[in-house]
Enzyme design. Structure first.
Site, PDB file in Angstrom:
ATOM      1  N   MET A   1       0.857  -1.163   0.000  1.00  0.00           N
ATOM      2  CA  MET A   1       0.000   0.000   0.000  1.00  0.00           C
ATOM      3  C   MET A   1       0.902   1.225   0.000  1.00  0.00           C
ATOM      4  SD  MET A   1      -2.662   1.226   2.998  1.00  0.00           S
ATOM      5  CE  MET A   1      -2.981  -0.441   3.398  1.00  0.00           C
ATOM      6  N   CYS A   2       0.640   2.109  -0.908  1.00  0.00           N
ATOM      7  CA  CYS A   2       1.453   3.329  -0.958  1.00  0.00           C
ATOM      8  C   CYS A   2       0.905   4.349   0.049  1.00  0.00           C
ATOM      9  CB  CYS A   2       1.465   3.895  -2.374  1.00  0.00           C
ATOM     10  SG  CYS A   2      -0.112   4.570  -2.921  1.00  0.00           S
TER      11      CYS A   2
END
Length: 137
Positions: A1-2
């Protein structure tokens, strides 16, 4: 997940709390201050899966050639324009995802597997799936 996606999912925290659903991240490593640097963007608990069990027996990876994909560059530019920067620490090639897991035997209600670096889940889809969770008795 950024970090961009983490911040967007964190914006749902008031609705999630109202529905009694926790916001949790499972990360594969903690290199240097990586998790500490991630915390300002994510409002939930963060767990480290050093053995990568959560990532499954067949880890999905995007190699260095992924950087020649137009979509990857569009995702990087979108995040950069929004003020988010990643880091170049750690493994970096395993693709992530977002799951909404129901209580008890409900199983997975939403499964978004990153197709390329920066491919995000729609927060409206997450909220819709969360509303389908039936509390365990």
């Amino acid at each position: 997940m950024c970090r961009e996606e983490a911040a967007e999912l964190s914006s749902l925290k008031p609705q999630l709390e109202e529905l009694g659903v926790p916001l949790v991240a499972v990360v594969k490593e903690n290199v240097g201050t990586e998790i500490q640097d991630f915390r300002p963007h994510f409002a939930g608990d963060i767990y480290i899966d050093e053995k990568k069990h959560f990532y499954g027996p067949l880890q999905r990876k995007m190699g260095g050639l992924g950087f020649i994909r137009l979509g990857v560059w569009q995702n990087f530019i979108r995040a950069w324009r929004s003020g988010y920067q990643g880091n170049m620490n750690g493994e970096g090639f395993i693709l992530g995802g977002v799951f909404v897991i129901g209580a008890g035997d409900q199983g997975i209600l939403l499964e978004h597997r990153e197709k390329e670096f920066g491919n995000k889940v729609e927060t409206a889809d997450v909220l819709e799936a969360v509303k389908k969770i039936v509390p365990a008795k």
